[in-house]
Design a protein around this motif. Structure first.
Motif, PDB file in Angstrom:
ATOM      1  N   LEU A 164       7.026  16.087  86.062  1.00 50.03           N
ATOM      2  CA  LEU A 164       8.194  16.837  85.616  1.00 50.03           C
ATOM      3  C   LEU A 164       9.018  15.950  84.697  1.00 50.03           C
ATOM      4  O   LEU A 164       9.032  14.727  84.860  1.00 50.03           O
ATOM      5  N   ASP A 165       9.728  16.554  83.752  1.00 51.01           N
ATOM      6  CA  ASP A 165      10.651  15.770  82.942  1.00 51.01           C
ATOM      7  C   ASP A 165      11.911  15.545  83.772  1.00 51.01           C
ATOM      8  O   ASP A 165      12.920  16.237  83.623  1.00 51.01           O
ATOM      9  N   ASP A 166      11.827  14.582  84.694  1.00 51.78           N
ATOM     10  CA  ASP A 166      12.911  14.343  85.642  1.00 51.78           C
ATOM     11  C   ASP A 166      14.232  14.001  84.964  1.00 51.78           C
ATOM     12  O   ASP A 166      15.295  14.439  85.403  1.00 51.78           O
ATOM     13  N   TYR A 167      14.156  13.211  83.923  1.00 52.81           N
ATOM     14  CA  TYR A 167      15.393  12.804  83.239  1.00 52.81           C
ATOM     15  C   TYR A 167      16.116  14.014  82.653  1.00 52.81           C
ATOM     16  O   TYR A 167      17.316  14.218  82.903  1.00 52.81           O
ATOM     17  N   ILE A 168      15.396  14.817  81.877  1.00 55.89           N
ATOM     18  CA  ILE A 168      16.027  15.969  81.208  1.00 55.89           C
ATOM     19  C   ILE A 168      16.561  16.972  82.226  1.00 55.89           C
ATOM     20  O   ILE A 168      17.694  17.466  82.113  1.00 55.89           O
ATOM     21  N   MET A 169      15.763  17.283  83.244  1.00 53.64           N
ATOM     22  CA  MET A 169      16.190  18.296  84.206  1.00 53.64           C
ATOM     23  C   MET A 169      17.365  17.804  85.058  1.00 53.64           C
ATOM     24  O   MET A 169      18.253  18.571  85.421  1.00 53.64           O
ATOM     25  N   SER A 170      17.373  16.510  85.379  1.00 53.06           N
ATOM     26  CA  SER A 170      18.517  15.937  86.092  1.00 53.06           C
ATOM     27  C   SER A 170      19.760  16.007  85.218  1.00 53.06           C
ATOM     28  O   SER A 170      20.849  16.387  85.681  1.00 53.06           O
ATOM     29  N   PHE A 171      19.597  15.659  83.959  1.00 58.49           N
ATOM     30  CA  PHE A 171      20.711  15.726  83.005  1.00 58.49           C
ATOM     31  C   PHE A 171      21.280  17.147  82.938  1.00 58.49           C
ATOM     32  O   PHE A 171      22.493  17.355  83.031  1.00 58.49           O
ATOM     33  N   PHE A 172      20.402  18.131  82.788  1.00 62.76           N
ATOM     34  CA  PHE A 172      20.846  19.526  82.674  1.00 62.76           C
ATOM     35  C   PHE A 172      21.569  19.990  83.945  1.00 62.76           C
ATOM     36  O   PHE A 172      22.559  20.714  83.881  1.00 62.76           O
ATOM     37  N   MET A 173      21.051  19.567  85.119  1.00 65.11           N
ATOM     38  CA  MET A 173      21.649  20.004  86.368  1.00 65.11           C
ATOM     39  C   MET A 173      23.065  19.452  86.526  1.00 65.11           C
ATOM     40  O   MET A 173      23.996  20.176  86.902  1.00 65.11           O
ATOM     41  N   VAL A 174      23.240  18.173  86.217  1.00 65.90           N
ATOM     42  CA  VAL A 174      24.565  17.557  86.322  1.00 65.90           C
ATOM     43  C   VAL A 174      25.493  18.111  85.240  1.00 65.90           C
ATOM     44  O   VAL A 174      26.681  18.362  85.493  1.00 65.90           O
ATOM     45  N   GLU A 175      24.956  18.333  84.051  1.00 66.13           N
ATOM     46  CA  GLU A 175      25.753  18.926  82.982  1.00 66.13           C
ATOM     47  C   GLU A 175      26.296  20.291  83.410  1.00 66.13           C
ATOM     48  O   GLU A 175      27.463  20.625  83.151  1.00 66.13           O
ATOM     49  N   GLN A 176      25.460  21.069  84.088  1.00 69.14           N
ATOM     50  CA  GLN A 176      25.889  22.389  84.545  1.00 69.14           C
ATOM     51  C   GLN A 176      27.027  22.266  85.551  1.00 69.14           C
ATOM     52  O   GLN A 176      27.987  23.060  85.520  1.00 69.14           O
ATOM     53  N   LEU A 177      26.944  21.284  86.438  1.00 68.73           N
ATOM     54  CA  LEU A 177      28.039  21.063  87.395  1.00 68.73           C
ATOM     55  C   LEU A 177      29.331  20.707  86.668  1.00 68.73           C
ATOM     56  O   LEU A 177      30.416  21.214  87.000  1.00 68.73           O
ATOM     57  N   ILE A 178      29.218  19.842  85.679  1.00 69.51           N
ATOM     58  CA  ILE A 178      30.407  19.416  84.941  1.00 69.51           C
ATOM     59  C   ILE A 178      31.024  20.587  84.195  1.00 69.51           C
ATOM     60  O   ILE A 178      32.248  20.779  84.206  1.00 69.51           O
ATOM     61  N   ARG A 179      30.194  21.383  83.551  1.00 69.86           N
ATOM     62  CA  ARG A 179      30.711  22.532  82.806  1.00 69.86           C
ATOM     63  C   ARG A 179      31.383  23.555  83.724  1.00 69.86           C
ATOM     64  O   ARG A 179      32.239  24.334  83.282  1.00 69.86           O
ATOM     65  N   SER A 180      31.008  23.556  84.998  1.00 66.69           N
ATOM     66  CA  SER A 180      31.642  24.485  85.951  1.00 66.69           C
ATOM     67  C   SER A 180      32.936  23.911  86.521  1.00 66.69           C
ATOM     68  O   SER A 180      33.585  24.550  87.346  1.00 66.69           O
ATOM     69  N   GLY A 181      33.292  22.699  86.090  1.00 65.12           N
ATOM     70  CA  GLY A 181      34.572  22.122  86.492  1.00 65.12           C
ATOM     71  C   GLY A 181      34.499  20.912  87.403  1.00 65.12           C
ATOM     72  O   GLY A 181      35.529  20.341  87.757  1.00 65.12           O
ATOM     73  N   CYS A 182      33.326  20.494  87.789  1.00 69.22           N
ATOM     74  CA  CYS A 182      33.192  19.347  88.702  1.00 69.22           C
ATOM     75  C   CYS A 182      33.360  18.029  87.930  1.00 69.22           C
ATOM     76  O   CYS A 182      32.836  17.862  86.836  1.00 69.22           O
ATOM     77  N   LYS A 183      34.076  17.099  88.533  1.00 64.36           N
ATOM     78  CA  LYS A 183      34.337  15.797  87.916  1.00 64.36           C
ATOM     79  C   LYS A 183      33.904  14.642  88.821  1.00 64.36           C
ATOM     80  O   LYS A 183      33.576  13.560  88.331  1.00 64.36           O
ATOM     81  N   ARG A 184      33.940  14.871  90.127  1.00 60.01           N
ATOM     82  CA  ARG A 184      33.618  13.815  91.093  1.00 60.01           C
ATOM     83  C   ARG A 184      32.306  14.196  91.778  1.00 60.01           C
ATOM     84  O   ARG A 184      32.287  14.774  92.876  1.00 60.01           O
ATOM     85  N   ILE A 185      31.196  13.874  91.124  1.00 51.81           N
ATOM     86  CA  ILE A 185      29.886  14.325  91.580  1.00 51.81           C
ATOM     87  C   ILE A 185      29.172  13.210  92.332  1.00 51.81           C
ATOM     88  O   ILE A 185      28.881  12.145  91.771  1.00 51.81           O
ATOM     89  N   VAL A 186      28.895  13.459  93.587  1.00 56.46           N
ATOM     90  CA  VAL A 186      28.135  12.514  94.407  1.00 56.46           C
ATOM     91  C   VAL A 186      26.646  12.662  94.085  1.00 56.46           C
ATOM     92  O   VAL A 186      26.158  13.788  93.926  1.00 56.46           O
ATOM     93  N   HIS A 187      25.953  11.536  94.000  1.00 55.28           N
ATOM     94  CA  HIS A 187      24.494  11.585  93.817  1.00 55.28           C
ATOM     95  C   HIS A 187      23.811  10.919  95.006  1.00 55.28           C
ATOM     96  O   HIS A 187      24.023   9.740  95.266  1.00 55.28           O
ATOM     97  N   ILE A 188      23.031  11.697  95.748  1.00 56.34           N
ATOM     98  CA  ILE A 188      22.176  11.126  96.791  1.00 56.34           C
ATOM     99  C   ILE A 188      20.931  10.637  96.068  1.00 56.34           C
ATOM    100  O   ILE A 188      20.103  11.429  95.621  1.00 56.34           O
ATOM    101  N   ALA A 189      20.821   9.328  95.938  1.00 58.96           N
ATOM    102  CA  ALA A 189      19.788   8.740  95.088  1.00 58.96           C
ATOM    103  C   ALA A 189      18.406   8.793  95.720  1.00 58.96           C
ATOM    104  O   ALA A 189      18.257   8.965  96.937  1.00 58.96           O
TER     105      ALA A 189
END
Length: 337
Positions: A164-189
């Motif tokens: 999978l293109d993990d980088y791109i899909m991770s980027f898109f998922m976090v971008e979507q959270l940010i665009r919905s108003g989230c600023k303090r995003i926890v990442h379970i690594a």
């Protein structure tokens, strides 16, 4: 009588030569009379004779067996992959041998060695560690047993890979959270020794940077794969009373564990915090609220991996390919505005 019925046992039973029995059981009608072939076949069935496939493999230099080695069986991802791959491989005349490494590189090494002894024609593998067993992979491929890596792959180009293109899909998922108003995003690594873990963290960081949100290492939790690990790292994080408004998980099992702790602590999802993850499967639809996730095209991944392995088995000189697939973000209740 021996544990396994042999050609010699059948020959002794009928009082004929082993060579005649061998020819009959291999279907050599030109050198064995029809009535003799029938008698031998009936006697073999009655005595419970099973052909020694290993001996046949030695003669033919092909076992028609393919190994699939996976790191875990907790999620439905790998079982679904195996189901698709097995269907494809059987259509091409291959049997499938399956082993799980339980996230242990040494067990993975033993699994590979076991498959070598079984004289498999090729190996499909999702690795436990992107570095620890490279010497084994090189040796096996050097012996003429092709390997195709899928999902969890390596950072070298000596073998074909499907990922999978993990980088791109991770980027898109976090971008979507940010665009919905989230600023303090926890990442379970994810674990650093898994390529996917590094790529997903990189996508998370670059999405934050795009929107000029400072990277805060206190929001990146320790690696977690299982639900128990996800529960533990989230519990420890909540104890620190650090403000957050979203959680992005490396994988669904860890996120589900984190989700359970959040709800036990009285947090409402998505009202108090939105949650989402990579590598979503049907498990994301079996909890409340249902979880937004990046889902992998598992059937396509299995088809590509099998296509490559079959091609490598047929042509040892075939060049390695790196197939990168695009996932799909499936929006569900856990991120609903």
């Amino acid at each position: 009588m021996s544990k396994y019925i042999t050609i010699k046992d059948i020959a002794n039973e009928l009082g004929i030569s082993k060579s005649t029995v061998s020819r009959a059981l291999s279907g050599d009608a030109s050198n064995v009379k029809a009535e003799t072939m029938k008698l031998i076949a009936e006697t073999a069935r009655r005595m419970g004779y099973q052909r020694n496939e290993l001996a046949v493999s030695l003669r033919r230099q092909s076992s028609h067996n393919i190994a699939i080695i996976i790191p875990e069986i907790v999620t439905t991802f790998y079982m679904t992959f195996i189901g698709h791959a097995q269907t494809i491989l059987r259509k091409h005349g291959y049997n499938v041998l399956i082993a799980t490494s339980n996230e242990n590189a040494e067990q993975e090494r033993l699994n590979i060695e076991m498959m070598e002894k079984c004289m498999v024609d090729g190996i499909l593998i999702s690795v436990c560690d992107k570095e620890k067993n490279i010497d084994v992979y090189r040796r096996v491929i050097g012996r003429g047993i092709p390997m195709v890596f899928f999902d969890r792959t390596l950072e070298w180009g000596d073998a074909s890979q499907v990922r999978l293109d993990d980088y791109i899909m991770s980027f898109f998922m976090v971008e979507q959270l940010i665009r919905s108003g989230c600023k303090r995003i926890v990442h379970i690594a994810g674990p650093a020794h898994i390529r996917n873990g590094y790529e997903r963290l990189r996508g998370y960081r670059d999405a934050l940077e795009k929107f000029h949100i400072a990277y805060d290492k206190t929001l990146v939790l320790p690696p977690a794969l299982s639900a128990d690990e996800g529960s533990d790292v989230m519990s420890a994080f909540l104890d620190r009373n650090i403000p957050f408004d979203a959680v992005f998980g490396f994988t669904e099992t860890a996120l589900i564990g984190a989700k359970n702790i959040m709800q036990k602590r009285g947090l409402r999802i998505p009202a108090d915090a939105r949650i989402c993850c990579m590598s979503g499967t049907a498990l994301c639809t079996l909890v409340f609220p249902t979880i937004t996730a990046v889902e992998q095209p598992i059937e396509q991944m299995a088809a590509e991996a099998c296509r490559l392995l079959i091609a490598h088995v047929a042509d040892s000189a075939k060049c390695a390919e790196d197939i990168v697939l695009r996932g799909e973000i499936i929006d569900r209740e856990s991120t609903a505005v």
